[in-house]
Design a protein around this motif. Structure first.
Motif, PDB file in Angstrom:
ATOM      1  N   GLY B 153      -0.430 -16.107  52.634  1.00 49.29           N
ATOM      2  CA  GLY B 153      -0.366 -16.201  51.189  1.00 49.29           C
ATOM      3  C   GLY B 153      -1.155 -15.134  50.468  1.00 49.29           C
ATOM      4  N   PHE B 154      -2.247 -14.734  51.072  1.00 46.63           N
ATOM      5  CA  PHE B 154      -3.133 -13.811  50.360  1.00 46.63           C
ATOM      6  C   PHE B 154      -2.522 -12.442  50.170  1.00 46.63           C
ATOM      7  N   GLU B 155      -1.552 -12.121  51.023  1.00 48.11           N
ATOM      8  CA  GLU B 155      -0.927 -10.812  50.867  1.00 48.11           C
ATOM      9  C   GLU B 155      -0.132 -10.728  49.569  1.00 48.11           C
ATOM     10  N   LEU B 156       0.132 -11.873  48.986  1.00 45.15           N
ATOM     11  CA  LEU B 156       0.910 -11.897  47.751  1.00 45.15           C
ATOM     12  C   LEU B 156       0.035 -11.816  46.513  1.00 45.15           C
ATOM     13  N   LEU B 157      -1.249 -12.073  46.673  1.00 40.85           N
ATOM     14  CA  LEU B 157      -2.128 -12.158  45.511  1.00 40.85           C
ATOM     15  C   LEU B 157      -2.816 -10.824  45.260  1.00 40.85           C
ATOM     16  N   PRO B 158      -3.241 -10.596  44.017  1.00 39.01           N
ATOM     17  CA  PRO B 158      -4.040  -9.397  43.730  1.00 39.01           C
ATOM     18  C   PRO B 158      -5.404  -9.513  44.413  1.00 39.01           C
TER      19      PRO B 158
END
Lengths: 230, 230
Positions: B153-158
């Motif tokens: 998921g973190f790859e999608l967040l700034p």
DNA sequence: ACAAAAGTGTTAGGCCTACACCCATGA
DNA sequence: TCATGGGTGTAGGCCTAACACTTTTGT
């Protein structure tokens, strides 16, 4: 060169479907290999598989080749990875869509087609053709992932089996040891096992209880997905 | 017909690589589409992708096409399924190896290449070319499976994000609602979040706390695998 | 003043883990 | 008689799920 009759504006790779077939003999995991009859890698062992025809999907191709080469008619052949390294086949550029299936080892005994087919356990694997050793490693990884979320293990067992056999199966696939008592109660909680027959009361604690699995519960669980915390 | 210069003894399918690119704007999941400039399906929206060259693997092809068509240089493009229905392309037999990647939505804003590229959320999807609607559905299924075992998921967040944003992301992907308090403590327990800066004490309970993730812990967790029981 | 968003902690129940004993059989 | 294999139940810890209140800001 007269037989090069299929021509395209741009180069096309060949596409094959290969099948990694797993079985279980009650003790260890086996994989079904075929001895190649032609070059390249003549006489080497390889997975059943072959070139995709223009009128079939890769899954259909996998099932067809599997049947032609081993006599197996397995419903659940599933693709898991596509291998496309440029030089994986010395003849030409070949991309292969790899599939796996779990079958009862007894289903592949007979048949003349299967003359060149043979089960191998992992500690006695012969050298494999092409990049099939890599394909096998990836297949194993995928199977390990799946077995925790789908009760695929049962497809490997005979109709009737014992709890120690089932535990051996899980241990063989995952490569770990479980506590017998915890494994038993975990399986019971899933409610997919039905005891087969009766054990004459008090007459034997040495011969294991036989189970078969409850197809209804099993299918339900398989659809819903589950969670095995090993 | 003079340009049909690549000839084979047996028919060969064409092979393409397609990329399903997911982004997240803080509220909902988006997917990156390209408006086709040529037939078939001219002007329809489709995933970035194209024909595999003879000197590249399908993954390399996916990355190359993604860069050419959107300017994105994403490290983590991963194949998830190969679509091979016989008539999925009206021109000729085309087998496509579908990939997905998760990217920060800000990375694809600029660039002239991306003129025809656009983010869509799922409730405003245009009709897609080929069988790309099916590919999208499968991609979504695969993403859902993965997000519970890898912190993708973190790859999608700034770089810096808030806890509500993170929760929105998980809710958007999995299509369920979580209890805020339980989600917070679950995330804290993973120990991959680092609080960013200080909130002037006592001065705000309305503006969310900013976090970034701890790359070391994050990588460690990603290798080891984890288990999110949602 | 009221609604909406963000932050925090506690409790009960279920699941996982570790662990010990009995019975029967075959050597 | 002893080692081996099979069957069963219990206690502690961790994780999950359910749940309420305070603060602040914007309307």
């Amino acid at each position: 060169m007269e037989d090069l009759k299929y021509c395209y504006k741009y180069p096309h790779p060949a596409v094959t479907a290969d099948c990694v077939i797993f079985g279980f003999d009650g003790v260890s995991i086996k994989v079904l290999l075929i001895q190649r009859g032609i070059e390249p890698y003549k006489d080497r062992w390889a997975f059943p598989g072959g070139f995709v025809r223009m009128d079939e999907s890769v899954e259909e191709c996998a099932k067809r080749e599997l049947f032609e080469e081993t006599g197996l008619k397995s419903a659940s052949v599933e693709q898991f990875y596509t291998f496309s390294d440029v030089n994986r086949d010395p003849r030409e550029r070949v991309i292969t869509v790899a599939h796996y299936a779990l079958v009862k080892i007894s289903e592949v005994c007979g048949g003349d087609d299967a003359a060149r087919a043979q089960w191998f356990s992992f500690d006695e694997l012969p050298p494999l053709a092409f990049d099939h050793d890599r394909i096998l490693r990836v297949a194993l990884t995928k199977i390990k992932e799946r077995i925790c979320f789908e009760p695929i293990g049962f497809e490997l067992l005979p109709e009737v089996f014992t709890m120690p056999e089932l535990q051996n199966l899980y241990e063989a696939i995952l490569g770990v040891k479980f506590d017998r008592r915890n494994f038993y109660s975990k399986m019971r909680k899933l409610e997919i096992l039905t005891q087969v027959g009766e054990r004459p009361a008090g007459t034997s604690s040495r011969i294991p209880i036989l189970y078969r699995f409850n197809p209804t519960k099993y299918a339900e669980l398989k659809n819903r997905g589950f969670r095995l915390e090993f």
